[in-house]
Write a protein that holds these residues in place. Structure first.
Motif, PDB file in Angstrom:
ATOM      1  N   ILE A 197       4.832   8.813  -5.317  1.00 35.27           N
ATOM      2  CA  ILE A 197       4.393   7.440  -5.596  1.00 35.27           C
ATOM      3  C   ILE A 197       5.526   6.643  -6.235  1.00 35.27           C
ATOM      4  O   ILE A 197       5.793   5.496  -5.843  1.00 35.27           O
ATOM      5  CB  ILE A 197       3.140   7.439  -6.495  1.00 35.27           C
ATOM      6  N   LEU A 198       6.198   7.234  -7.208  1.00 34.65           N
ATOM      7  CA  LEU A 198       7.314   6.538  -7.867  1.00 34.65           C
ATOM      8  C   LEU A 198       8.418   6.183  -6.875  1.00 34.65           C
ATOM      9  O   LEU A 198       8.970   5.082  -6.913  1.00 34.65           O
ATOM     10  CB  LEU A 198       7.862   7.381  -9.023  1.00 34.65           C
ATOM     11  N   ALA A 199       8.732   7.111  -5.970  1.00 34.92           N
ATOM     12  CA  ALA A 199       9.764   6.844  -4.958  1.00 34.92           C
ATOM     13  C   ALA A 199       9.313   5.717  -4.025  1.00 34.92           C
ATOM     14  O   ALA A 199      10.106   4.833  -3.668  1.00 34.92           O
ATOM     15  CB  ALA A 199      10.057   8.110  -4.164  1.00 34.92           C
ATOM     16  N   ALA A 200       8.041   5.716  -3.649  1.00 31.95           N
ATOM     17  CA  ALA A 200       7.513   4.665  -2.777  1.00 31.95           C
ATOM     18  C   ALA A 200       7.569   3.304  -3.467  1.00 31.95           C
ATOM     19  O   ALA A 200       7.953   2.301  -2.849  1.00 31.95           O
ATOM     20  CB  ALA A 200       6.075   4.992  -2.377  1.00 31.95           C
ATOM     21  N   ASP A 243       0.860  -1.188   0.000  1.00 32.29           N
ATOM     22  CA  ASP A 243       0.000   0.000   0.000  1.00 32.29           C
ATOM     23  C   ASP A 243       0.890   1.229   0.000  1.00 32.29           C
ATOM     24  O   ASP A 243       1.757   1.372   0.871  1.00 32.29           O
ATOM     25  CB  ASP A 243      -0.889   0.057   1.248  1.00 32.29           C
ATOM     26  N   VAL A 244       0.684   2.106  -0.967  1.00 33.37           N
ATOM     27  CA  VAL A 244       1.405   3.376  -1.031  1.00 33.37           C
ATOM     28  C   VAL A 244       0.457   4.458  -0.523  1.00 33.37           C
ATOM     29  O   VAL A 244      -0.698   4.531  -0.950  1.00 33.37           O
ATOM     30  CB  VAL A 244       1.854   3.699  -2.478  1.00 33.37           C
ATOM     31  N   LYS A 245       0.960   5.278   0.377  1.00 35.01           N
ATOM     32  CA  LYS A 245       0.171   6.372   0.946  1.00 35.01           C
ATOM     33  C   LYS A 245       0.899   7.682   0.673  1.00 35.01           C
ATOM     34  O   LYS A 245       2.124   7.709   0.670  1.00 35.01           O
ATOM     35  CB  LYS A 245      -0.007   6.161   2.451  1.00 35.01           C
ATOM     36  N   THR A 246       0.143   8.759   0.462  1.00 35.19           N
ATOM     37  CA  THR A 246       0.754  10.065   0.177  1.00 35.19           C
ATOM     38  C   THR A 246       0.022  11.168   0.926  1.00 35.19           C
ATOM     39  O   THR A 246      -1.150  11.032   1.267  1.00 35.19           O
ATOM     40  CB  THR A 246       0.712  10.388  -1.335  1.00 35.19           C
ATOM     41  N   ALA A 247       0.742  12.259   1.148  1.00 32.21           N
ATOM     42  CA  ALA A 247       0.136  13.452   1.746  1.00 32.21           C
ATOM     43  C   ALA A 247       0.945  14.673   1.333  1.00 32.21           C
ATOM     44  O   ALA A 247       2.151  14.582   1.083  1.00 32.21           O
ATOM     45  CB  ALA A 247       0.098  13.350   3.272  1.00 32.21           C
ATOM     46  N   GLN A 248       0.269  15.803   1.285  1.00 32.06           N
ATOM     47  CA  GLN A 248       0.904  17.065   0.927  1.00 32.06           C
ATOM     48  C   GLN A 248       0.948  17.980   2.147  1.00 32.06           C
ATOM     49  O   GLN A 248      -0.037  18.125   2.871  1.00 32.06           O
ATOM     50  CB  GLN A 248       0.138  17.746  -0.198  1.00 32.06           C
ATOM     51  N   SER A 249       2.105  18.578   2.361  1.00 32.82           N
ATOM     52  CA  SER A 249       2.278  19.546   3.448  1.00 32.82           C
ATOM     53  C   SER A 249       1.917  20.943   2.944  1.00 32.82           C
ATOM     54  O   SER A 249       1.845  21.168   1.727  1.00 32.82           O
ATOM     55  CB  SER A 249       3.727  19.512   3.936  1.00 32.82           C
ATOM     56  N   PRO A 250       1.697  21.896   3.846  1.00 33.70           N
ATOM     57  CA  PRO A 250       1.299  23.249   3.427  1.00 33.70           C
ATOM     58  C   PRO A 250       2.279  23.931   2.466  1.00 33.70           C
ATOM     59  O   PRO A 250       1.868  24.788   1.686  1.00 33.70           O
ATOM     60  CB  PRO A 250       1.222  24.016   4.748  1.00 33.70           C
TER      61      PRO A 250
END
Length: 181
Positions: free
Chosen positions: A115-118, A70-77
């Motif tokens: 995603i690619l890095a994960a 499972d790949v998870k992502t989030a964006q910081s401010p």
């Protein structure tokens, strides 16, 4: 000068040991519940006091009978993206939470890049497990019905399959990223 014990990058808070214990006491003691409290929200991403996203996107889920990624992502401010990863290769695996990115030089410029890095990280784990499957000399000759452990010769095809799924997803993600420009 204050001796800092814990820094919450997403809020900029700096805690001495005494302040940290007081914070934990007021939020569920010993850190057991401290990770559940949201201290910063941004575009639907909620971060806790440990700078971990509690509500990440999950843009990629790959699996077969014995493996899961499972790949998870989030964006910081600041606009930078980070990834988290859940890798379960039956006999091995790891979990990495999605972190808060406070430095514009860190993280990733786009979700696709994260995603690619994960996926690259997950592939390295799967390659390592496949190498272990090939290299382990094991005395057992059959799957142990009383255990969840699977014989390496049984597991190896599933690990190869998850590597293929990772490679297919990397190609699809790279293609989507290129078509955006």
């Amino acid at each position: 000068m204050k001796k800092i014990h814990h820094i919450c990058r997403c809020t900029g808070q700096q805690f001495t040991f005494k302040e940290w214990i007081a914070w934990l006491d007021s939020h569920g003691r010993a850190g057991e519940n401290s990770g559940r409290f949201v201290v910063l929200s941004h575009n639907g991403f909620d971060f806790n006091i440990h700078d971990v996203c509690l509500t990440p996107n999950i843009p990629v889920r790959l699996f077969n009978a014995h493996c899961r990624v499972d790949v998870k992502t989030a964006q910081s401010p600041n606009g930078r993206w980070d990834y988290g990863l859940d890798v379960n290769l039956h006999n091995s695996g790891h979990h990495v939470g999605v972190g808060f990115v406070d430095d514009a030089q860190k993280g990733y410029p786009t979700e696709a890049a994260a995603i690619l890095a994960a996926l690259l990280d997950a592939r390295k784990s799967a390659e390592h497990e496949l190498k272990n499957c090939s290299g382990r000399s094991r005395q057992d000759t059959e799957d142990d019905e009383d255990s969840e452990r699977v014989k390496d010769s049984t597991l190896a095809p599933y690990v190869r399959n998850i590597i293929k799924q990772i490679d297919d997803q990397r190609r699809a993600t790279a293609f989507k990223q290129l078509t955006l420009f």
